[in-house]
Design a protein around this motif. Sequence first.
Motif, PDB file in Angstrom:
ATOM      1  N   LYS A 134       0.819  -1.077   0.069  1.00  0.00           N
ATOM      2  CA  LYS A 134       0.054   0.076  -0.054  1.00  0.00           C
ATOM      3  C   LYS A 134       1.053   1.289   0.035  1.00  0.00           C
ATOM      4  O   LYS A 134       0.659   2.133  -0.602  1.00  0.00           O
ATOM      5  CB  LYS A 134      -0.776   0.160   1.341  1.00  0.00           C
ATOM      6  N   LEU A 135       2.048   1.062   0.564  1.00  0.00           N
ATOM      7  CA  LEU A 135       3.034   2.419   0.554  1.00  0.00           C
ATOM      8  C   LEU A 135       3.416   2.426  -0.636  1.00  0.00           C
ATOM      9  O   LEU A 135       3.560   3.676  -1.165  1.00  0.00           O
ATOM     10  CB  LEU A 135       4.086   2.089   1.546  1.00  0.00           C
ATOM     11  N   SER A 136       3.803   1.418  -1.526  1.00  0.00           N
ATOM     12  CA  SER A 136       4.255   1.654  -2.764  1.00  0.00           C
ATOM     13  C   SER A 136       3.013   2.210  -3.600  1.00  0.00           C
ATOM     14  O   SER A 136       3.453   2.977  -4.642  1.00  0.00           O
ATOM     15  CB  SER A 136       4.592  -0.028  -3.274  1.00  0.00           C
ATOM     16  N   LEU A 137       1.955   1.712  -3.339  1.00  0.00           N
ATOM     17  CA  LEU A 137       0.789   2.242  -4.240  1.00  0.00           C
ATOM     18  C   LEU A 137       0.524   3.758  -3.865  1.00  0.00           C
ATOM     19  O   LEU A 137       0.235   4.246  -5.015  1.00  0.00           O
ATOM     20  CB  LEU A 137      -0.333   1.300  -3.989  1.00  0.00           C
ATOM     21  N   ALA A 138       0.948   3.987  -2.799  1.00  0.00           N
ATOM     22  CA  ALA A 138       0.711   5.466  -2.428  1.00  0.00           C
ATOM     23  C   ALA A 138       1.888   6.328  -3.245  1.00  0.00           C
ATOM     24  O   ALA A 138       1.524   7.522  -3.778  1.00  0.00           O
ATOM     25  CB  ALA A 138       0.828   5.831  -1.045  1.00  0.00           C
ATOM     26  N   GLY A 139       2.974   5.901  -3.195  1.00  0.00           N
ATOM     27  CA  GLY A 139       4.109   6.389  -3.814  1.00  0.00           C
ATOM     28  C   GLY A 139       3.916   6.836  -5.312  1.00  0.00           C
ATOM     29  O   GLY A 139       4.128   7.720  -6.157  1.00  0.00           O
ATOM     30  N   ILE A 140       3.384   5.567  -5.924  1.00  0.00           N
ATOM     31  CA  ILE A 140       2.823   5.564  -7.447  1.00  0.00           C
ATOM     32  C   ILE A 140       1.682   6.716  -7.769  1.00  0.00           C
ATOM     33  O   ILE A 140       1.770   7.322  -8.850  1.00  0.00           O
ATOM     34  CB  ILE A 140       2.349   4.349  -7.869  1.00  0.00           C
ATOM     35  N   SER A 141       0.663   6.770  -6.737  1.00  0.00           N
ATOM     36  CA  SER A 141      -0.357   7.730  -6.829  1.00  0.00           C
ATOM     37  C   SER A 141       0.030   9.110  -6.842  1.00  0.00           C
ATOM     38  O   SER A 141      -0.301  10.131  -7.554  1.00  0.00           O
ATOM     39  CB  SER A 141      -1.334   7.485  -5.679  1.00  0.00           C
ATOM     40  N   MET A 142       1.089   9.143  -5.861  1.00  0.00           N
ATOM     41  CA  MET A 142       2.004  10.539  -5.676  1.00  0.00           C
ATOM     42  C   MET A 142       2.505  10.996  -7.194  1.00  0.00           C
ATOM     43  O   MET A 142       2.541  12.094  -7.558  1.00  0.00           O
ATOM     44  CB  MET A 142       2.878  10.708  -4.467  1.00  0.00           C
ATOM     45  N   GLY A 143       3.328   9.820  -7.611  1.00  0.00           N
ATOM     46  CA  GLY A 143       3.623  10.288  -8.910  1.00  0.00           C
ATOM     47  C   GLY A 143       2.827  10.580 -10.172  1.00  0.00           C
ATOM     48  O   GLY A 143       3.226  11.460 -10.896  1.00  0.00           O
ATOM     49  N   LYS A 144       1.549  10.226  -9.982  1.00  0.00           N
ATOM     50  CA  LYS A 144       0.486  10.447 -11.055  1.00  0.00           C
ATOM     51  C   LYS A 144      -0.241  11.732 -10.511  1.00  0.00           C
ATOM     52  O   LYS A 144      -1.180  12.228 -11.141  1.00  0.00           O
ATOM     53  CB  LYS A 144      -0.375   9.277 -11.104  1.00  0.00           C
ATOM     54  N   ARG A 145       0.177  12.203  -9.487  1.00  0.00           N
ATOM     55  CA  ARG A 145      -0.451  13.708  -8.892  1.00  0.00           C
ATOM     56  C   ARG A 145      -1.885  13.246  -8.572  1.00  0.00           C
ATOM     57  O   ARG A 145      -2.664  14.062  -8.433  1.00  0.00           O
ATOM     58  CB  ARG A 145      -0.332  14.716  -9.886  1.00  0.00           C
ATOM     59  N   ASN A 146      -2.339  12.195  -7.983  1.00  0.00           N
ATOM     60  CA  ASN A 146      -3.585  11.875  -7.704  1.00  0.00           C
ATOM     61  C   ASN A 146      -3.513  11.794  -5.990  1.00  0.00           C
ATOM     62  O   ASN A 146      -3.220  10.798  -5.383  1.00  0.00           O
ATOM     63  CB  ASN A 146      -3.998  10.333  -8.108  1.00  0.00           C
ATOM     64  N   LYS A 147      -3.803  12.821  -5.302  1.00  0.00           N
ATOM     65  CA  LYS A 147      -3.622  13.220  -3.947  1.00  0.00           C
ATOM     66  C   LYS A 147      -4.498  12.299  -3.054  1.00  0.00           C
ATOM     67  O   LYS A 147      -3.985  11.854  -1.887  1.00  0.00           O
ATOM     68  CB  LYS A 147      -3.736  14.670  -3.686  1.00  0.00           C
ATOM     69  N   ARG A 148      -5.682  12.420  -3.667  1.00  0.00           N
ATOM     70  CA  ARG A 148      -6.876  11.535  -2.552  1.00  0.00           C
ATOM     71  C   ARG A 148      -6.431  10.246  -2.682  1.00  0.00           C
ATOM     72  O   ARG A 148      -6.545   9.522  -1.564  1.00  0.00           O
ATOM     73  CB  ARG A 148      -8.190  11.902  -3.404  1.00  0.00           C
ATOM     74  N   GLU A 149      -6.061   9.584  -3.869  1.00  0.00           N
ATOM     75  CA  GLU A 149      -5.677   7.951  -3.763  1.00  0.00           C
ATOM     76  C   GLU A 149      -4.640   7.848  -3.048  1.00  0.00           C
ATOM     77  O   GLU A 149      -4.439   6.652  -2.270  1.00  0.00           O
ATOM     78  CB  GLU A 149      -5.516   7.401  -5.172  1.00  0.00           C
ATOM     79  N   ALA A 150      -3.479   8.672  -3.116  1.00  0.00           N
ATOM     80  CA  ALA A 150      -2.358   8.718  -2.332  1.00  0.00           C
ATOM     81  C   ALA A 150      -2.542   8.637  -0.981  1.00  0.00           C
ATOM     82  O   ALA A 150      -1.868   7.797  -0.039  1.00  0.00           O
ATOM     83  CB  ALA A 150      -1.199   9.580  -2.474  1.00  0.00           C
ATOM     84  N   GLN A 151      -3.559   9.660  -0.440  1.00  0.00           N
ATOM     85  CA  GLN A 151      -3.688   9.755   1.149  1.00  0.00           C
ATOM     86  C   GLN A 151      -4.510   8.414   1.457  1.00  0.00           C
ATOM     87  O   GLN A 151      -4.234   8.174   2.818  1.00  0.00           O
ATOM     88  CB  GLN A 151      -4.771  10.920   1.282  1.00  0.00           C
ATOM     89  N   MET A 152      -5.387   8.038   0.777  1.00  0.00           N
ATOM     90  CA  MET A 152      -6.054   6.561   0.934  1.00  0.00           C
ATOM     91  C   MET A 152      -4.860   5.550   1.223  1.00  0.00           C
ATOM     92  O   MET A 152      -5.250   4.910   2.511  1.00  0.00           O
ATOM     93  CB  MET A 152      -7.119   6.366   0.066  1.00  0.00           C
TER      94      MET A 152
END
Length: 179
Positions: free
Chosen positions: A124-142
Amino acid sequence: MPNIVRLIAAFVVLGGAVALMIFGFWGWGILAVLISILIVATFFYNENMLLAQWFLRKDDMPKAERYLNRITNYETQLIRPQHGYYQLLIGLIESRKAPMQSEKYFKKALALGMQMDHNIALAKLSLAGISMGKRNKREAQMYLTEAKKADKNKLLADQIKQMKDQLGMLDKQQQVRYR
């Protein structure tokens, strides 16, 4: 080697060990029992997965990838609880090469399930990093909050804190762009 073959080989070696002990060769019989225990252990813990994890910890990605590539069909060569861990290891190796391409492996690892909470938190931490790379803040926060919940032993607490700080920096960068 398929898992059924491992079990058959373990029982054959165990039968040979019993025969050796019956005929009075106790030393060889005990050695054969230990070998059969080792073969049964490889049923539950695939040797290629263990070696890949070892080389991942040593930060030797080419060797880890080589051992994971030896598993040609993970559905037949691994028992069901190891399927998620296999996808997690593939995702970790792929994240070094192409981080955005590794998302599918982490999601599949979570879908297949893993038993250890810190591995779920890592995915989940890796997925958060990927979401941050895509500039998807809501998904990264989740994903960060889910990773924090899954990390019960606080093994990834520093990394989660760093990701939250980077997420805050993402807000500041977006505010600067809009001015």
